[in-house]
Design a protein around this motif. Structure first.
Motif, PDB file in Angstrom:
ATOM      1  N   ARG A 154       0.839  -1.187   0.000  1.00 23.94           N
ATOM      2  CA  ARG A 154       0.000   0.000   0.000  1.00 23.94           C
ATOM      3  C   ARG A 154       0.878   1.243   0.000  1.00 23.94           C
ATOM      4  NH1 ARG A 154      -3.112   0.309   5.295  1.00 23.94           N
ATOM      5  NH2 ARG A 154      -1.046   0.895   5.976  1.00 23.94           N
ATOM      6  N   PRO A 155       0.599   2.190  -0.886  1.00 24.33           N
ATOM      7  CA  PRO A 155       1.413   3.402  -0.882  1.00 24.33           C
ATOM      8  C   PRO A 155       1.238   4.154   0.430  1.00 24.33           C
ATOM      9  CG  PRO A 155      -0.454   3.631  -2.384  1.00 24.33           C
ATOM     10  CD  PRO A 155      -0.473   2.225  -1.854  1.00 24.33           C
ATOM     11  N   PRO A 156       2.288   4.850   0.860  1.00 18.67           N
ATOM     12  CA  PRO A 156       2.177   5.570   2.135  1.00 18.67           C
ATOM     13  C   PRO A 156       1.152   6.687   2.034  1.00 18.67           C
ATOM     14  CG  PRO A 156       4.222   6.114   1.005  1.00 18.67           C
ATOM     15  CD  PRO A 156       3.564   5.026   0.210  1.00 18.67           C
ATOM     16  N   GLY A 157       0.557   7.012   3.161  1.00 17.66           N
ATOM     17  CA  GLY A 157      -0.387   8.114   3.218  1.00 17.66           C
ATOM     18  C   GLY A 157       0.324   9.439   3.009  1.00 17.66           C
ATOM     19  N   ARG A 158      -0.468  10.496   2.906  1.00 15.52           N
ATOM     20  CA  ARG A 158       0.115  11.823   2.658  1.00 15.52           C
ATOM     21  C   ARG A 158       1.077  12.246   3.755  1.00 15.52           C
ATOM     22  NH1 ARG A 158      -5.255  14.515   0.569  1.00 15.52           N
ATOM     23  NH2 ARG A 158      -5.010  14.054  -1.635  1.00 15.52           N
ATOM     24  N   ARG A 159       0.680  12.015   5.003  1.00 15.00           N
ATOM     25  CA  ARG A 159       1.547  12.412   6.118  1.00 15.00           C
ATOM     26  C   ARG A 159       2.865  11.656   6.071  1.00 15.00           C
ATOM     27  NH1 ARG A 159       1.428  13.921  11.957  1.00 15.00           N
ATOM     28  NH2 ARG A 159       2.907  12.524  12.942  1.00 15.00           N
ATOM     29  N   ALA A 160       2.790  10.346   5.854  1.00 18.41           N
ATOM     30  CA  ALA A 160       4.009   9.536   5.785  1.00 18.41           C
ATOM     31  C   ALA A 160       4.873   9.963   4.603  1.00 18.41           C
ATOM     32  CB  ALA A 160       3.650   8.057   5.678  1.00 18.41           C
ATOM     33  N   GLN A 161       4.246  10.261   3.471  1.00 18.06           N
ATOM     34  CA  GLN A 161       5.015  10.680   2.302  1.00 18.06           C
ATOM     35  C   GLN A 161       5.691  12.025   2.540  1.00 18.06           C
ATOM     36  OE1 GLN A 161       5.615   8.673  -0.426  1.00 18.06           O
ATOM     37  NE2 GLN A 161       7.199  10.220  -0.686  1.00 18.06           N
ATOM     38  N   ARG A 162       5.005  12.939   3.227  1.00 15.76           N
ATOM     39  CA  ARG A 162       5.620  14.236   3.562  1.00 15.76           C
ATOM     40  C   ARG A 162       6.836  14.029   4.463  1.00 15.76           C
ATOM     41  NH1 ARG A 162       0.352  16.099   4.250  1.00 15.76           N
ATOM     42  NH2 ARG A 162       0.582  15.945   6.485  1.00 15.76           N
ATOM     43  N   GLN A 163       6.703  13.109   5.430  1.00 15.39           N
ATOM     44  CA  GLN A 163       7.826  12.830   6.323  1.00 15.39           C
ATOM     45  C   GLN A 163       8.988  12.213   5.556  1.00 15.39           C
ATOM     46  OE1 GLN A 163       6.546  10.625   9.747  1.00 15.39           O
ATOM     47  NE2 GLN A 163       5.182  12.260  10.423  1.00 15.39           N
ATOM     48  N   ARG A 164       8.689  11.296   4.645  1.00 13.92           N
ATOM     49  CA  ARG A 164       9.732  10.669   3.836  1.00 13.92           C
ATOM     50  C   ARG A 164      10.438  11.718   2.979  1.00 13.92           C
ATOM     51  NH1 ARG A 164       8.731   5.072   4.013  1.00 13.92           N
ATOM     52  NH2 ARG A 164       9.819   4.523   2.111  1.00 13.92           N
ATOM     53  N   ASP A 165       9.665  12.604   2.367  1.00  9.71           N
ATOM     54  CA  ASP A 165      10.252  13.668   1.541  1.00  9.71           C
ATOM     55  C   ASP A 165      11.122  14.588   2.384  1.00  9.71           C
ATOM     56  OD1 ASP A 165       8.889  12.587  -0.618  1.00  9.71           O
ATOM     57  OD2 ASP A 165       7.319  14.132  -0.629  1.00  9.71           O
ATOM     58  N   ALA A 166      10.667  14.886   3.602  1.00  3.60           N
ATOM     59  CA  ALA A 166      11.446  15.747   4.495  1.00  3.60           C
ATOM     60  C   ALA A 166      12.767  15.080   4.862  1.00  3.60           C
ATOM     61  CB  ALA A 166      10.651  16.081   5.752  1.00  3.60           C
ATOM     62  N   VAL A 167      12.729  13.779   5.121  1.00  2.00           N
ATOM     63  CA  VAL A 167      13.951  13.050   5.478  1.00  2.00           C
ATOM     64  C   VAL A 167      14.929  13.064   4.304  1.00  2.00           C
ATOM     65  CG1 VAL A 167      14.892  10.761   5.994  1.00  2.00           C
ATOM     66  CG2 VAL A 167      12.906  11.605   7.260  1.00  2.00           C
ATOM     67  N   VAL A 168      14.426  12.824   3.108  1.00  2.00           N
ATOM     68  CA  VAL A 168      15.296  12.850   1.928  1.00  2.00           C
ATOM     69  C   VAL A 168      15.941  14.234   1.782  1.00  2.00           C
ATOM     70  CG1 VAL A 168      15.322  12.749  -0.608  1.00  2.00           C
ATOM     71  CG2 VAL A 168      14.144  10.974   0.709  1.00  2.00           C
ATOM     72  N   GLY A 169      15.168  15.282   2.000  1.00  2.54           N
ATOM     73  CA  GLY A 169      15.719  16.639   1.931  1.00  2.54           C
ATOM     74  C   GLY A 169      16.798  16.879   2.967  1.00  2.54           C
ATOM     75  N   MET A 170      16.569  16.386   4.189  1.00  2.70           N
ATOM     76  CA  MET A 170      17.581  16.539   5.241  1.00  2.70           C
ATOM     77  C   MET A 170      18.853  15.783   4.880  1.00  2.70           C
ATOM     78  SD  MET A 170      15.520  16.186   8.828  1.00  2.70           S
ATOM     79  CE  MET A 170      13.962  15.444   8.412  1.00  2.70           C
ATOM     80  N   LEU A 171      18.694  14.549   4.407  1.00  2.00           N
ATOM     81  CA  LEU A 171      19.859  13.736   4.062  1.00  2.00           C
ATOM     82  C   LEU A 171      20.669  14.390   2.943  1.00  2.00           C
ATOM     83  CD1 LEU A 171      18.226  10.200   4.203  1.00  2.00           C
ATOM     84  CD2 LEU A 171      19.880  11.149   5.828  1.00  2.00           C
ATOM     85  N   ARG A 172      19.981  14.910   1.960  1.00  2.00           N
ATOM     86  CA  ARG A 172      20.688  15.578   0.860  1.00  2.00           C
ATOM     87  C   ARG A 172      21.354  16.863   1.341  1.00  2.00           C
ATOM     88  NH1 ARG A 172      16.492  14.475  -4.162  1.00  2.00           N
ATOM     89  NH2 ARG A 172      16.914  12.225  -4.235  1.00  2.00           N
ATOM     90  N   GLY A 173      20.755  17.504   2.333  1.00  3.50           N
ATOM     91  CA  GLY A 173      21.321  18.744   2.860  1.00  3.50           C
ATOM     92  C   GLY A 173      22.592  18.551   3.659  1.00  3.50           C
ATOM     93  N   ILE A 174      22.800  17.363   4.209  1.00  2.00           N
ATOM     94  CA  ILE A 174      23.997  17.148   5.023  1.00  2.00           C
ATOM     95  C   ILE A 174      25.037  16.272   4.339  1.00  2.00           C
ATOM     96  CG2 ILE A 174      22.727  17.505   7.172  1.00  2.00           C
ATOM     97  CD1 ILE A 174      22.997  14.462   7.637  1.00  2.00           C
ATOM     98  N   TYR A 175      24.765  15.873   3.119  1.00  2.71           N
ATOM     99  CA  TYR A 175      25.691  15.025   2.350  1.00  2.71           C
ATOM    100  C   TYR A 175      26.981  15.794   2.055  1.00  2.71           C
ATOM    101  CZ  TYR A 175      27.003  11.634  -1.277  1.00  2.71           C
ATOM    102  OH  TYR A 175      27.631  10.678  -2.033  1.00  2.71           O
ATOM    103  N   PHE A 176      28.122  15.137   2.188  1.00  3.13           N
ATOM    104  CA  PHE A 176      29.406  15.741   1.832  1.00  3.13           C
ATOM    105  C   PHE A 176      29.611  15.574   0.325  1.00  3.13           C
ATOM    106  CE2 PHE A 176      30.321  15.072   6.353  1.00  3.13           C
ATOM    107  CZ  PHE A 176      30.977  16.242   6.673  1.00  3.13           C
ATOM    108  N   THR A 177      29.495  16.674  -0.419  1.00  3.77           N
ATOM    109  CA  THR A 177      29.625  16.610  -1.869  1.00  3.77           C
ATOM    110  C   THR A 177      31.091  16.557  -2.288  1.00  3.77           C
ATOM    111  OG1 THR A 177      29.664  19.006  -2.155  1.00  3.77           O
ATOM    112  CG2 THR A 177      27.488  17.946  -2.148  1.00  3.77           C
ATOM    113  N   PRO A 178      31.365  16.052  -3.483  1.00  2.23           N
ATOM    114  CA  PRO A 178      32.755  15.968  -3.951  1.00  2.23           C
ATOM    115  C   PRO A 178      33.435  17.336  -4.120  1.00  2.23           C
ATOM    116  CG  PRO A 178      31.331  14.569  -5.277  1.00  2.23           C
ATOM    117  CD  PRO A 178      30.437  15.371  -4.379  1.00  2.23           C
ATOM    118  N   ARG A 179      32.660  18.397  -4.319  1.00  2.02           N
ATOM    119  CA  ARG A 179      33.254  19.722  -4.521  1.00  2.02           C
ATOM    120  C   ARG A 179      33.266  20.565  -3.252  1.00  2.02           C
ATOM    121  NH1 ARG A 179      36.693  21.386  -7.451  1.00  2.02           N
ATOM    122  NH2 ARG A 179      35.933  23.480  -7.214  1.00  2.02           N
TER     123      ARG A 179
END
Length: 161
Positions: free
Chosen positions: A22-47
């Protein structure tokens, strides 16, 4: 005709299995999207600072243009990184839908990022002030930690996509 217990058990297993598709509900999807944004925000980029640490690990003096381009951004991002780490705390009720193990991993990643930033600042300050020679092994150990944290970030991001 009575239904056998094994048939009921198989039906419950089937329903539970289908529930996982079952696809996640809207609240769960918002939380997942927020987590992905946080993870991308703290990633050490090659540059980013990773490039400077790589130079030091190879026993080279980092390119002055790279240092001048990278360090201001590194310093300017301090508060946004701290905000991401605060959002990643286990106690954050906005993350209730993502599961206990993932919440614990998020918190570990956040603290790892904060500690690595501090250690990178110390290493770069040592190299910049010239008071101490930076040992390539020390820089390589730091780079290995950066790569390990990035690997953890990539794995968790993959789980949320």
């Amino acid at each position: 005709m009575p239904i056998e217990l094994a048939t009921i058990s198989q039906g419950v297993s089937l329903i539970n299995g289908l529930r996982s598709f079952r696809p996640p509900g809207r609240r769960a999807q918002r939380q997942r999207d927020a987590v992905v944004g946080m993870l991308r925000g703290i990633y050490f980029t090659p540059r980013g600072t990773r490039l400077i640490v790589q130079s030091l690990a190879e026993g080279r003096v980092p390119d002055l243009e790279d240092v001048e381009a990278i360090l201001p951004d590194f310093n300017d991002r301090e508060w946004s990184i701290r905000d991401f780490v605060d959002q990643m705390r286990f106690e954050n009720h906005d993350l209730e839908e993502i599961g206990l193990a993932n919440r614990r991993t998020l918190e570990q990643i956040g603290w790892g990022k904060i500690n690595l930033r501090r250690d990178i600042q110390d290493l770069i300050n040592s190299a910049a002030t010239g008071g101490e020679d930076v040992q390539p092994e020390e820089a390589q150990a730091l780079l290995d930690r950066v790569n390990e944290l990035n690997r953890m970030i990539e794995e968790l991001e993959r789980e949320f996509l």
